[in-house]
Structure formats: structure tokens, C-alpha cells
Design an enzyme around this catalytic site. Structure first.
Site, PDB file in Angstrom:
ATOM      1  N   ALA A 117      -6.529   0.961  11.211  1.00 58.32           N
ATOM      2  CA  ALA A 117      -6.877  -0.306  11.850  1.00 58.32           C
ATOM      3  C   ALA A 117      -5.977  -0.569  13.066  1.00 58.32           C
ATOM      4  O   ALA A 117      -6.470  -0.793  14.178  1.00 58.32           O
ATOM      5  CB  ALA A 117      -6.742  -1.424  10.821  1.00 58.32           C
TER       6      ALA A 117
ATOM      7  N   ASN B 113       4.929  -0.603  10.307  1.00 56.87           N
ATOM      8  CA  ASN B 113       5.603  -1.372   9.265  1.00 56.87           C
ATOM      9  C   ASN B 113       6.573  -0.465   8.516  1.00 56.87           C
ATOM     10  O   ASN B 113       6.327   0.737   8.393  1.00 56.87           O
ATOM     11  CB  ASN B 113       4.591  -1.893   8.236  1.00 56.87           C
ATOM     12  CG  ASN B 113       3.839  -3.108   8.744  1.00 56.87           C
ATOM     13  OD1 ASN B 113       4.265  -3.764   9.692  1.00 56.87           O
ATOM     14  ND2 ASN B 113       2.717  -3.401   8.110  1.00 56.87           N
TER      15      ASN B 113
ATOM     16  N   LYS C  25      10.899  -7.979  11.045  1.00 59.98           N
ATOM     17  CA  LYS C  25       9.503  -7.757  10.688  1.00 59.98           C
ATOM     18  C   LYS C  25       9.395  -7.348   9.218  1.00 59.98           C
ATOM     19  O   LYS C  25       8.446  -7.727   8.526  1.00 59.98           O
ATOM     20  CB  LYS C  25       8.882  -6.675  11.580  1.00 59.98           C
ATOM     21  CG  LYS C  25       7.453  -6.258  11.202  1.00 59.98           C
ATOM     22  CD  LYS C  25       6.436  -7.352  11.464  1.00 59.98           C
ATOM     23  CE  LYS C  25       5.043  -7.038  10.915  1.00 59.98           C
ATOM     24  NZ  LYS C  25       4.372  -5.935  11.558  1.00 59.98           N
TER      25      LYS C  25
ATOM     26  N   ASN D 157       6.793  -8.438   6.053  1.00 62.19           N
ATOM     27  CA  ASN D 157       6.068  -7.519   5.179  1.00 62.19           C
ATOM     28  C   ASN D 157       6.571  -7.593   3.739  1.00 62.19           C
ATOM     29  O   ASN D 157       5.780  -7.502   2.793  1.00 62.19           O
ATOM     30  CB  ASN D 157       6.205  -6.082   5.691  1.00 62.19           C
ATOM     31  CG  ASN D 157       5.617  -5.905   7.074  1.00 62.19           C
ATOM     32  OD1 ASN D 157       6.213  -5.260   7.925  1.00 62.19           O
ATOM     33  ND2 ASN D 157       4.468  -6.499   7.333  1.00 62.19           N
TER      34      ASN D 157
ATOM     35  N   GLU E  45       2.684   0.944   1.050  1.00 63.06           N
ATOM     36  CA  GLU E  45       3.920   1.306   1.747  1.00 63.06           C
ATOM     37  C   GLU E  45       5.144   0.603   1.143  1.00 63.06           C
ATOM     38  O   GLU E  45       6.199   0.575   1.788  1.00 63.06           O
ATOM     39  CB  GLU E  45       3.831   0.875   3.210  1.00 63.06           C
ATOM     40  CG  GLU E  45       2.687   1.495   3.986  1.00 63.06           C
ATOM     41  CD  GLU E  45       2.699   1.055   5.441  1.00 63.06           C
ATOM     42  OE1 GLU E  45       3.045   1.878   6.308  1.00 63.06           O
ATOM     43  OE2 GLU E  45       2.369  -0.122   5.707  1.00 63.06           O
TER      44      GLU E  45
END
Lengths: 312, 312
Positions: free
Chosen positions: A10, A105, A189, A193, A273
Site C-alpha cells: 500500500a 515502520n 513514529k 505504531n 511487524e
């Protein structure tokens, strides 16, 4: 500029599409057969802010890219667990001038890249854009976003190269900023996540639904504190209050969004992940003698959900 | 013996039914209108080990029990959060000779009972039977089980009364044992509820499914350690290895079982007893200056799930 986008799920599709539309030379590579087949046949197909768009670009399986092809930039946007194999497969296509840009990520990817490339070649950052694969041949791109990056090693020519990368991405409409400290940004970041991706996946809800639950704030604060404690051991002094605010600002900006981990596990029954997010904090916390129970339990819980669903 | 069973959900029905079948005088009281209606009309209806059975007993709403009724034993089997109001409503029916027997899930119920009754009247224990309400007018009773109890305060006549209670319950087929230390037993049972009830509810699975996940054992051990740490502050020296074994033995004995918390939240969309299980350890851990992150996060997560489902 000549880009190879490595991993056109994506998010890779968003970047490849925007870079191509802005006039860059874009090639894509992916490891998923079904995705690759559609890329070769139909190109990059997406709904971009309500409009159906298509861009045709050269597409290769990650082991079938001709060794003689060279690129200015290899932009890594694979899933975390696929990064190392991707770097290995693409090594013949790197020369000393190729920049490796990682906007994925997860924490610690620069260490993986530096196993195979010189540190000076590595550019690190993250993206706050959203993207959602609706089918193997179609991506949904909505919401506003931005990205940020920097060279990992200070000095020239990498500082100028980072500036150039920022300019090219920004010109392509990807709202790119130059970072002072890329690892700070990756940890910051990571807090997004490690809270929203993980918890929205466990509870199968979107950001806004999660935000309205009575213990959301307390859980976010505890997780962010653990990211900050591990970051501090690695020379990154995360501002906990600012990072919590950054996480919670997502409710307002992309509240209707289901994070990528939700898309992986809940929607597509794939393993997540999490080992590179909460799991990074848990395993590195252990190494540094820190207690990171929230990240540890959340990692265990996501794996439990994967196990119960027989995710692949 | 003359019993009042206070709370005739799934487990209360098992006890009321078995006690009645063994020739005891049994009256029941409940706070849920829909349940009460069926108890008054059709009696205690259950599938007991594959056979449909019905027993008619006097049934009252918890505020409509005539004040002049007296019982040898009031057996409390409500949900934890309903206990205090139940005790208050039944106080007129207690005299100095009435024994209050609490076999409920959750820690600290004897403190609630002792607010209204003399400690000598309080008998505490737990049950390892299973029970499942299939409809407001029907209960499913399968699996093997047992229960255990003791007086809370040592001495006579309560030690003899405890023995008598054990005999009567055992004679009714409830496989009852006398405990040396009832609070030890409550904490030990709390370990079962604080792991299997909570995690099977979060993951919407049964015990056996949970047991097969790769992080199950690690999570169980961490939670049991926190129960033991808080127990130690309250004079209860839980054997962690034995308690972990006790938890994991449930996989073998009642693997196909969906715990009561699952039944509450997942099946019936009701708020859970988690504040009296993991939440007890979390809040009392805090009071004693102990870290109990697993119990704290699990409590927060169950409440998050309740919030998202708008559980009542």
C-alpha cells in the site's frame, strides 16, 4: 531522479505513484507473486483522493531484477521482516552512489541496511501518510500526511543528498521535511505504531474508536514511557509528553484509519511487524536491563492473536 | 440443611440444583428480572451431564424476599460487583446463626461480607466447577469439578460448621474439600481467573485454543507472579510453580470451556468482574508499592473491550 521502490504494498504504491506522476524515473520490485502479476499487467492502480489513477512502471520480482540496472535511490517500503532479504536480493544493483532510503515502520532498520551498505549511503526517516491495499491489484490513498528523512551519518556529500531527496519527494507532493535526528524521528513514529497499530489490531477498531475508550490515554502513556526509556539507552532523548501528544493527534487527523498492522492481521491474516515495534523495545529493554512490561505483553498478545488465527 | 442461594446465574443454578436434588431445603434469590421470571415459572432448568433436569424451588427477587425467612446458609454466587448490594438486601434474613458462604470468583469478597456480618459467620472458598447459561431460562452443566471452603476465623463453632458445610456439599455431589487456608485458595483460584478468564476473553477463544499459542506459558507465569507478590503482602504465600501448574492443568481438564468472563462479555455483552481479579492485584499492588504491569494492562484491556462493545 531514478528510483527503485522496493516493496510496493500500500505505502510503496503511494510513493511510486506520486514520484512517477512528478516525472521521476520509477521502477518497482516486490516479493509477492500475486501483487507482481497485477503490477506487470495493469500498472500501479489506486484510488488517489477519490480519483482512480493508473501509472505504468517497470515491475520486477525481487530476484528477477537485472543486475545491470542502477538507481539513484532505492526506497525501501517492505514489511520489516522482509527488509533483510530485500537488501540482499538488490545488492547487485547498488553502487557507491546509490542512496538507500528507508521510510518503513519499525525501529532498527538502519542496522540491517548497514550490514550490507556503507552507513553514508543510508537515509532514514518515516512517513505519516496512510495507505490501504483494498485488493492485490488496487490501493486506496486518502487522508493528508507527510514524511521526513535525513542522512544517518553527518557530513558531505550525504547532507546535500538528504536535502536533494527531501526536495524531490516534496515536489512529488509527498510533503517531505528534513530531519535533525532521524533516529529520534523513528522512535517518535515508533510510539505511534507501538500504541495505535498494536492496540487497534488487538481490539479490531479504528483510531477514533480506540480514542474514546476510558483507558486509552493511560495505555498510550505507559507504552511511550517504555519507548523513551529504551531510546535513552541508545542516545535518543524522546520527549514523552510531546510523543504522547503526537500519538493522540492522530485521532484528530486520521481517526477513521485502520492502521497497517490491523490491515495485515485482521484484514489479510498475515503475521505482523510487532517484533520491530513493541518487540524492539521489549528485546532491547531486556538487553539494557530495563523493565518494559507493556511492550512485552503487547508483543506477546499480538503473537497470540496471530497464532489463534493461524496467520501466515 | 436450609439454603438460600443468592445469585442463580450459571454457577448458582448448579449449586441450587444439586443441593435440592440431595434433599436440602433450597430457596433462590436473584437480581435479574428476566432470569427470575423463568425461575418462578419453570424452576431451575438445566442440562446436567447430558440430561435435561428441572427442580422447582421458591424464587424471589433480591428485594422481595420476606424479612421473616431464615436460613442455615446463605450461599453467595453473584457476580463480584453485585455482592455488596446483595448482602445489604439480604441482611434482614440473617441471624447470628446464619452462615454466609462465598464461593465466587474474585479476591477480597470476605472484606465486603465482614462489613455487614461478623467474621465468624463468614465461610470462604472457591469452585472449580464450570457452568454456562445458554438462555435466561436454561443452564448447561458439563465437565467434572470440585469446590473447597473453610471458616475465615479459626476456632469453634465455625470450624465444626465448616466441616458440616463440606459434608453437605460433598453429599450433594459437589465434590467439596475442607481448606487449610481459604484466602490462599482464593488467591490460587484468582490465578486461574486472572490468566485464563481474562486472556480467553480478550482473544475470544477457549482454554485449549489459548494453551496452544506460543506465548501462553510466559504470560501465565508473569500474571501468577504478580498475584503471588500481592498475596505475600497480605500474608498469603502462594507457591508460584504450583499455581502455574494449577492454571495449566485446566487445559487438560476443561480445555473446551469458555470461561465465565468470556460468557459475560463476548457472549452476553456484559461488563466483567475483572476489577475483582486482575484489577484487585493491580490496585492492591499499587497500594503496597509493587509493580503489577501485567495485571494492570490486562485490566485496562478488558475495560477497553467493554467500552468498545458498549457492554452493560
Amino acid at each position: 531522479m531514478k528510483f527503485l521502490v522496493a516493496g510496493v504494498g500500500a505505502m510503496g504504491t503511494r510513493f511510486a505513484l506520486k514520484l512517477k506522476q512528478a516525472g521521476n524515473d520509477v521502477t518497482v520490485v516486490d516479493g509477492w507473486d500475486l501483487r507482481l502479476k497485477s503490477l506487470k499487467k495493469d500498472g500501479l492502480c489506486a484510488n488517489l483522493d477519490g480519483q482512480e489513477v493508473v501509472e505504468h512502471v517497470p515491475a520486477y520480482g525481487q530476484t528477477e531484477l537485472p543486475n545491470n540496472l542502477r538507481f539513484d535511490v532505492v526506497l525501501f517500503l517492505t514489511k520489516s521482516m522482509q527488509l533483510e532479504q530485500m537488501v540482499k536480493d538488490l545488492l547487485p544493483n547498488f553502487d557507491d552512489h546509490t542512496m538507500a532510503l528507508c521510510l518503513m515502520n519499525g525501529i532498527g532498520h538502519e542496522q540491517t541496511l548497514e550490514k550490507y551498505l556503507s552507513k553514508e549511503q543510508v537515509f532514514l526517516g518515516n512517513t505519516m501518510w496512510t495507505a490501504q491495499m483494498t485488493r492485490p491489484d488496487h490501493v486506496l490513498l486518502e487522508d493528508d500526511g507527510s514524511c521526513e528523512l535525513s542522512n544517518v551519518v553527518p557530513g558531505e556529500p550525504q547532507a546535500s543528498q538528504a536535502k536533494q531527496l527531501v526536495e524531490v519527494l516534496d515536489k512529488a507532493g509527498l510533503k517531505c521535511h528534513l530531519l535533525a535526528d532521524p533516529r529520534y524521528s523513528v522512535f517518535r513514529k515508533g510510539c505511534v505504531n507501538g500504541t495505535l497499530n498494536t492496540l487497534c489490531t488487538l481490539f479490531e477498531c479504528n483510531l477514533e474508536e480506540f480514542s474514546k475508550t476510558s483507558h486509552a490515554h493511560k495505555m498510550v502513556v505507559e507504552v511511550v514511557k517504555e519507548f523513551a526509556a529504551v531510546g535513552a539507552k541508545e542516545g535518543i532523548n524522546l520527549d514523552v509528553d510531546e510523543a504522547v501528544h503526537h500519538v493522540e493527534d492522530c485521532y484528530r487527523v486520521i481517526g477513521a484509519h485502520y492502521p497497517s498492522m490491523y490491515q495485515d492481521l485482521v484484514k489479510n491474516n498475515r503475521r505482523t511487524e510487532v517484533d520491530y515495534i513493541n518487540g524492539y523495545v521489549a528485546s532491547h529493554g531486556k538487553k539494557y536491563g530495563l523493565k518494559t512490561p507493556y511492550c512485552t505483553l503487547l508483543t506477546q498478545e499480538v503473537h497470540t492473536k496471530e497464532d489463534l488465527q493461524h496467520a501466515k
